[in-house]
Design an enzyme around this catalytic site. Structure first.
Site, PDB file in Angstrom:
ATOM      1  N   ASP A  87      -5.191  -3.131   1.187  1.00  0.00           N
ATOM      2  CA  ASP A  87      -6.078  -4.150   0.614  1.00  0.00           C
ATOM      3  C   ASP A  87      -7.463  -3.529   0.383  1.00  0.00           C
ATOM      4  OD1 ASP A  87      -6.737  -6.652  -0.288  1.00  0.00           O
ATOM      5  OD2 ASP A  87      -6.527  -7.675   1.630  1.00  0.00           O
ATOM      6  N   ASP A 109     -11.260  -1.452  -5.113  1.00  0.00           N
ATOM      7  CA  ASP A 109     -12.231  -2.519  -5.337  1.00  0.00           C
ATOM      8  C   ASP A 109     -13.585  -1.932  -5.692  1.00  0.00           C
ATOM      9  OD1 ASP A 109     -14.118  -4.531  -5.163  1.00  0.00           O
ATOM     10  OD2 ASP A 109     -13.185  -5.518  -3.446  1.00  0.00           O
ATOM     11  N   GLY A 223      -8.008 -14.540  -2.082  1.00  0.00           N
ATOM     12  CA  GLY A 223      -8.716 -15.701  -1.550  1.00  0.00           C
ATOM     13  C   GLY A 223      -7.872 -16.954  -1.573  1.00  0.00           C
TER      14      GLY A 223
HETATM   15 ZN   LIG Z   1      -8.966  -9.910  -1.508  1.00  0.00          ZN
END
Ligand SMILES: [Zn+2]
Length: 287
Positions: A87, A109, A223
């Site tokens: 993640d 990210d 989320g």
């Molecule tokens: Zn996330």
């Protein structure tokens, strides 16, 4: 190193495409400890569905990135596929680390960078992944949805959920074309963490559909804690193939642990103290 876990020869990519076709989503659940691992695995087994275990940088630092890979490898024969995703990973170095460790997918990210810098770094990650393992999936993000997996009093700073701040379809297409990323996590009204009222703002389903129609790669909804079942269903219909849930599991762990310690203050056996937490987390995952 090539260590992709496949079920009957089927890769995560196969399951993601299959989910899109069948209009379902694969659940992605983060773990921080072996209790969480069993909660997710038990739930997947019970419901007989494929599942993705997620481990963020912090979760990997705590458990050991390669140790999590070994844990997931240890349930190869349980009859349901369990995949492993790294993640939110914020640098190429850490993306490289999990690709080398044989993860099935990784999320680069770069949402705190400028669009151009995000593209450049994401491209480097995708190229490295392709050079090491043709089956690994690289997911990228555009649009900021916050970084927390906690209960929040308000929408996190920097997160805007009005239409103009959501991921734009043309920007999403430009990003996917430039990077070759396999999956995209857009900002579509979702937020990391969940609001203390228990109900997060509604998702922008129209925007999900618009993005999905142009990028033509599977979308991932982050989320997921705090969103309604109706929102999930509509998001899946609009092109979402994976849904992330973390905060709700953490809350279940913490609450069950507090109750257990308060009820049995003399207990010192960790496996007895932790048992209700495993059950509570499993219940969240099953739901
Ligand atoms: Zn996330």
């Amino acid at each position: 190193m090539f260590n992709l876990f496949t079920s009957g020869g089927k890769t995560l990519q196969w399951y993601v495409q299959d989910a899109l076709k069948r209009k379902v989503a694969i659940g992605h659940f983060n773990i921080s400890n072996i209790e969480g691992f069993w909660a997710v695995v038990n739930a997947a087994k019970k419901l007989n569905v494929p599942v993705i275990i997620g481990a963020s940088e912090g979760e990997r630092d705590f458990m050991g990135g390669r140790q999590i890979r070994a844990l997931v490898d240890s349930v190869k024969d349980i009859g349901v596929p369990v995949f492993l995703n790294a993640d939110h990973t914020y640098s190429f170095e850490r993306v490289k680390e999990v690709i080398d460790a044989g993860y099935d997918s990784v999320i680069y990210d770069g949402t705190e960078k400028s669009f151009e810098d995000n593209v450049a770094a994401a491209k480097k990650c995708v190229e490295y992944a392709r050079s090491k393992n043709k089956n690994i999936l690289v997911e990228c993000e555009i649009g900021f949805i916050g970084k927390s997996s906690k209960i929040l009093d308000a929408i996190p700073e920097g997160v805007k959920i009005t239409e103009e701040f959501l991921t734009k379809p043309d920007e999403a297409l430009k990003f996917i074309k430039a990077t070759g990323a396999h999956m995209l996590a857009p900002a579509v009204g979702n937020i990391h963490g969940m609001l203390s009222g228990g109900k997060d703002p509604a998702l922008n389903i129209k925007r999900i559909k618009e993005i999905s129609d142009v990028v033509k790669v599977p979308l991932v909804l982050h989320g997921g804690s705090g969103n309604s079942a109706e929102d999930f269903k509509a998001a899946i219909d609009a092109g979402v193939a994976i849904i992330h849930v973390n905060t709700e599991i953490r809350v279940a762990f913490r609450d069950a642990l507090k109750t257990q310690v308060a009820a049995h203050p003399e207990e010192v056996a960790p496996y007895k103290i932790m048992k209700p937490s495993v059950e509570a987390m499993q219940k969240v995952v099953e739901e």
